[in-house]
Design a protein around this motif. Structure first.
Motif, short mmCIF file in Angstrom:
data_model
loop_
_atom_site.label_atom_id
_atom_site.label_comp_id
_atom_site.label_asym_id
_atom_site.label_seq_id
_atom_site.Cartn_x
_atom_site.Cartn_y
_atom_site.Cartn_z
N ASP A 1 36.43 40.50 43.14
CA ASP A 1 37.19 41.66 42.64
C ASP A 1 38.69 41.49 42.90
N ILE A 2 39.02 40.95 44.08
CA ILE A 2 40.44 40.67 44.36
C ILE A 2 40.94 39.59 43.40
N ARG B 1 50.29 35.23 46.43
CA ARG B 1 49.84 36.55 46.00
C ARG B 1 48.40 36.82 46.44
N GLU C 1 34.97 37.37 33.42
CA GLU C 1 34.57 37.81 34.76
C GLU C 1 33.08 38.10 34.89
N LYS D 1 42.19 40.47 39.88
CA LYS D 1 43.54 41.04 39.80
C LYS D 1 44.59 39.94 39.62
N THR E 1 43.88 44.27 51.18
CA THR E 1 42.53 44.80 51.01
C THR E 1 41.83 44.97 52.35
N LEU F 1 47.17 39.88 48.82
CA LEU F 1 46.16 40.83 48.34
C LEU F 1 44.97 40.92 49.29
#
Length: 289
Positions: free
Chosen positions: A131-132, A72, A156, A135, A80, A76
């Motif tokens: 930031d990725i 995954r 985070e 998720k 991106t 992603l």
């Protein structure tokens, strides 16, 4: 020639303390913790493909490739970057236990993002990768942050933290703890008073030995008595507590020989090992600020 990176480390982490300070309206818990990198690692091998396929090359019991955070994470990153032609073969060599509270799956995902960002030359900076990672899971950004940290929010919001140069004994009690069981429990304390990073003046000799507690431990030990037994046994040698949402239990020691002496006495029903504190992620050189 195919671009490859072999034996990329994905280190474990310990939560030196873990406080639950509240709960957001969306159900996510507000936490405070000190994240400690240790030199016990999964390793991952990467090879760039030119057919646009992302393939995990080996089986991992209980983790189908389609749901693996590693796969995954790669998808992603590709999405991106806006580069659908990018592909990779990924081999995951696991030694960290699943459901152990050591962040193994999150660390594997973070290493995937860092390594493929380098191999694919996608040029994303550290914060973009973090930031990725968010998720994928609350622990992933920490491993991309690249050094020990005081964590807040859902895990985070990270601030750099100097930690003690010590050794840890870690016990695997032989159970896997689903995080959902812990955070859904009515017995979980959710109102621990918030602390500040300046509340521990001697950086982390306090944290590594006796600062704070793990609010999740009481719930985990009620569900899994094996964890309680490991905490009780290891407490004979120092301050012992569970890491993350469980199940692994750890204690800090100033010298390696002290850790060795404890492990000599470990009951045969458990797996135990020692690990050294690290200050920086081994792949930090690949990260751009």
């Amino acid at each position: 020639m195919t671009a490859i990176l072999n034996a990329c480390p994905a280190p474990a982490k310990l939560n030196l303390f873990l406080h639950v300070t509240g709960r957001r309206p969306d159900g996510y818990h507000l936490l405070q913790s000190a994240f400690q990198l240790i030199d016990r690692c999964d390793t991952l091998d990467f090879a760039v493909r030119d057919d646009g396929q992302i393939v995990r090359t080996n089986d991992i019991p209980g983790v189908p490739a389609e749901s693996d955070l590693v796969v995954r994470a790669a998808r992603l990153l590709r999405e991106t970057a806006g580069r659908p032609e990018l592909g990779a073969s990924i081999t995951v060599n696991k030694i960290l236990p699943m459901g152990g509270g050591l962040g193994g799956g999150s660390s594997d995902a973070a290493t995937t993002l860092v390594a493929l960002n380098h191999l694919w030359q996608t040029g994303l900076k550290r914060q973009e990768l973090m930031d990725i990672g968010l998720k994928l899971g609350a622990d992933v950004p920490f491993f991309i942050f690249g050094r020990n940290a005081f964590a807040e929010g859902v895990g985070e919001a990270l601030s750099p933290l100097e930690t003690a140069d010590c050794w840890y004994v870690v016990i695997e009690p032989g159970v896997s703890v689903p995080t959902s069981i812990i955070f859904s429990s009515k017995r979980l304390t959710r109102d621990t008073e918030a602390v500040r990073i300046t509340d521990f003046p001697d950086a982390t000799k306090q944290i590594a030995s006796s600062f704070g507690k793990n609010d999740l431990e009481m719930v985990a030990t009620e569900h899994f008595p094996e964890i309680a037994e490991a905490v009780e046994w290891l407490s004979r040698f120092g301050n012992a507590r569970m890491t993350g949402s469980g199940a692994c239990v750890f204690s800090a020691f100033e010298h390696e020989h002290q850790a060795d002496e404890v492990l000599k006495q470990l009951p045969s029903r458990w797996i135990g090992w020692k690990a050294k504190a690290m200050q920086e992620h081994p792949l930090a050189r690949f990260l751009k600020s």
